[in-house]
Design a protein around this motif. Structure first.
Motif, short mmCIF file in Angstrom:
data_model
loop_
_atom_site.label_atom_id
_atom_site.label_comp_id
_atom_site.label_asym_id
_atom_site.label_seq_id
_atom_site.Cartn_x
_atom_site.Cartn_y
_atom_site.Cartn_z
N ASP A 50 0.70 -0.74 -0.13
CA ASP A 50 0.04 0.03 -0.20
C ASP A 50 0.63 0.98 0.24
OD1 ASP A 50 -3.05 1.57 0.46
OD2 ASP A 50 -1.52 2.74 2.33
N GLN A 51 0.29 2.24 -0.86
CA GLN A 51 1.26 3.07 -1.46
C GLN A 51 1.72 4.34 0.09
OE1 GLN A 51 3.47 3.40 -3.85
NE2 GLN A 51 4.59 4.73 -2.67
N GLU A 52 0.67 4.92 0.67
CA GLU A 52 0.75 5.08 1.41
C GLU A 52 1.01 4.96 3.04
OE1 GLU A 52 -3.09 7.37 4.55
OE2 GLU A 52 -3.38 6.48 2.51
N GLN A 53 0.87 3.72 3.11
CA GLN A 53 1.40 2.29 4.13
C GLN A 53 3.23 2.84 4.18
OE1 GLN A 53 -0.55 -1.20 4.75
NE2 GLN A 53 -1.47 -0.81 6.05
N ALA A 54 3.45 2.49 2.68
CA ALA A 54 4.54 2.25 2.66
C ALA A 54 5.55 3.44 2.76
CB ALA A 54 4.78 2.22 1.41
N THR A 55 4.30 4.91 2.17
CA THR A 55 5.02 6.07 2.57
C THR A 55 5.22 6.43 3.78
OG1 THR A 55 4.69 7.58 0.43
CG2 THR A 55 5.16 8.86 1.72
N ALA A 56 4.73 6.26 4.68
CA ALA A 56 4.86 6.27 5.96
C ALA A 56 5.45 6.07 6.24
CB ALA A 56 3.09 6.08 6.99
N LEU A 57 6.13 4.36 6.74
CA LEU A 57 7.34 4.16 6.88
C LEU A 57 8.15 4.26 6.17
CD1 LEU A 57 9.01 1.35 8.39
CD2 LEU A 57 8.51 0.52 5.95
N TYR A 58 8.32 5.14 5.00
CA TYR A 58 10.09 5.68 4.75
C TYR A 58 9.77 7.06 5.26
CZ TYR A 58 9.08 1.73 0.60
OH TYR A 58 8.60 0.87 0.27
N TYR A 59 9.07 7.46 5.64
CA TYR A 59 9.32 9.26 5.96
C TYR A 59 9.07 9.78 7.47
CZ TYR A 59 10.51 9.83 0.59
OH TYR A 59 10.56 9.71 -0.47
N GLU A 60 8.59 8.39 7.70
CA GLU A 60 7.94 8.34 8.95
C GLU A 60 8.70 8.23 9.96
OE1 GLU A 60 4.46 8.79 9.87
OE2 GLU A 60 3.11 9.86 8.37
N GLU A 61 9.03 6.92 9.69
CA GLU A 61 10.25 5.96 10.42
C GLU A 61 11.80 5.52 10.18
OE1 GLU A 61 8.86 5.23 13.14
OE2 GLU A 61 6.64 5.21 12.85
N LEU A 62 12.28 5.72 9.11
CA LEU A 62 13.30 5.73 8.48
C LEU A 62 14.43 6.44 8.08
CD1 LEU A 62 12.35 2.95 6.39
CD2 LEU A 62 12.48 2.23 8.80
N TYR A 63 13.80 7.97 7.45
CA TYR A 63 13.64 9.02 7.64
C TYR A 63 13.31 10.41 7.99
CZ TYR A 63 15.74 12.33 3.71
OH TYR A 63 16.07 13.41 3.26
N HIS A 64 14.18 11.07 7.58
CA HIS A 64 13.31 12.44 8.82
C HIS A 64 15.43 13.92 8.22
CE1 HIS A 64 11.03 15.58 11.11
NE2 HIS A 64 12.44 15.15 12.16
N GLN A 65 14.81 14.81 7.96
CA GLN A 65 15.99 15.51 7.73
C GLN A 65 17.13 15.69 7.48
OE1 GLN A 65 15.15 18.04 11.82
NE2 GLN A 65 12.92 18.71 10.99
N ASN A 66 17.33 14.50 6.56
CA ASN A 66 18.17 14.22 5.86
C ASN A 66 18.93 13.55 6.55
OD1 ASN A 66 17.51 15.61 3.42
ND2 ASN A 66 18.80 17.79 4.28
N THR A 67 18.01 12.28 7.24
CA THR A 67 19.08 11.68 8.12
C THR A 67 18.42 10.47 8.50
OG1 THR A 67 19.68 13.32 10.13
CG2 THR A 67 19.59 11.28 10.82
N ILE A 68 19.16 9.56 8.29
CA ILE A 68 18.78 7.75 8.23
C ILE A 68 19.00 7.07 9.71
CG2 ILE A 68 18.84 7.72 5.86
CD1 ILE A 68 21.03 6.13 6.00
N TYR A 69 18.59 5.90 10.31
CA TYR A 69 18.33 5.57 11.53
C TYR A 69 19.39 4.77 11.42
CZ TYR A 69 16.57 9.62 12.32
OH TYR A 69 16.12 11.52 12.66
#
Length: 279
Positions: free
Chosen positions: A34-53
């Motif tokens: 699901d694109q909406e779920q994928a986007t939430a995972l990518y940009y809310e859980e894995l990447y934020h303000q040019n930082t990965i975790y």
């Protein structure tokens, strides 16, 4: 790969807490992308303000696994672009797993033992290598690539080939109309724009943003007509050509050229000063 049932996901930091809930999100995408779920995972859980975790590195192999087994071109493209973006902002070394590389990864994953850290490293690097191989298919299927996606595919490809600075630069200046860099001598900003007159083919370096200061002084950028001898620009030429990015190809001689600072007249290599901000 760290098992999706491992409790050690709770030891992996993300932008808003630990990654204990990420395995469930991965499993949901495996069942239905699901694109909406994928986007939430990518940009809310894995990447934020040019930082990965830490959780990003451990999630990537699962995303690549999805990309390798999907028959949907949009899923492959989506994962390819996002993993390339992650790698663009990766601060950990990816050369052979010698002591220096091992120390950097052990320090980053301090809550994991030696074997686990090496597995995280190898899973991440091997998955990126496999993703690079699928890149060829994206290029071959150029007729399925939207014009708006080409820059992101190029940036991802640059990151996966080790050109992290270029990847970040291309993401930052995705329109390719204005570049801002600092003079290495006077440390003042320089604004580089192509000439507005369609009958003139030249780039200009302004002392002020010409959109705001229409009378700002400028110097002409001297293009490097033999830029192909610069390894990174030759690489960009090859892949821009494969992606049929003709307007960007015309920029490469100027990106590889030189200009006098419009403030202090110091001689500047455009590419070097442009990429400096992404080191």
């Amino acid at each position: 790969m760290l098992s999706l049932t491992s409790t050690k996901w709770e030891l992996l930091d993300g932008p808003y807490g630990n990654g204990g809930h990420i395995p469930l999100q991965i499993q949901q995408l495996q069942q239905d992308y699901d694109q909406e779920q994928a986007t939430a995972l990518y940009y809310e859980e894995l990447y934020h303000q040019n930082t990965i975790y830490p959780c990003t590195y451990v999630t990537v192999p699962y995303l690549v696994e999805l990309a390798l087994h999907t028959s949907e071109h949009y899923i492959l493209t989506d994962i390819y672009i996002v993993c390339g973006m992650f790698e663009a902002w990766n601060q950990l070394p990816l050369s052979s797993y010698d002591e220096d590389v091992a120390d950097a990864w052990r320090s980053y994953f301090a809550d994991f033992d030696e074997i686990e850290v090496k597995d995280i490293y190898q899973s991440y690097t091997n998955s990126l290598m496999q993703l690079q191989q699928r890149m060829t298919e994206l290029i071959i299927q150029i007729d399925q690539v939207e014009e708006s996606e080409k820059m992101y595919i190029l940036s991802a490809t640059a990151a996966l080939h080790g050109y992290r600075q270029w990847a970040k630069c291309l993401l930052t200046y995705s329109d390719g109309e204005e570049y801002i860099l600092d003079c290495s001598h006077c440390d003042q900003p320089i604004y580089i724009w192509p000439a507005n007159d369609s009958n003139i083919t030249e780039w200009r370096a302004y002392s002020e943003d010409p959109v705001i200061q229409t009378e700002a002084t400028f110097e002409k950028v001297i293009p490097d007509l033999e830029y192909a001898h610069q390894i990174d620009l030759n690489w960009l030429y090859t892949y821009m050509g494969s992606l049929q990015m003709s307007s960007w190809l015309a920029q490469l001689p100027y990106l590889g050229g030189r200009v006098k600072c419009p403030r202090c007249s110091d001689d500047i290599c455009v590419k070097e000063q442009l990429l400096q901000q992404f080191s």
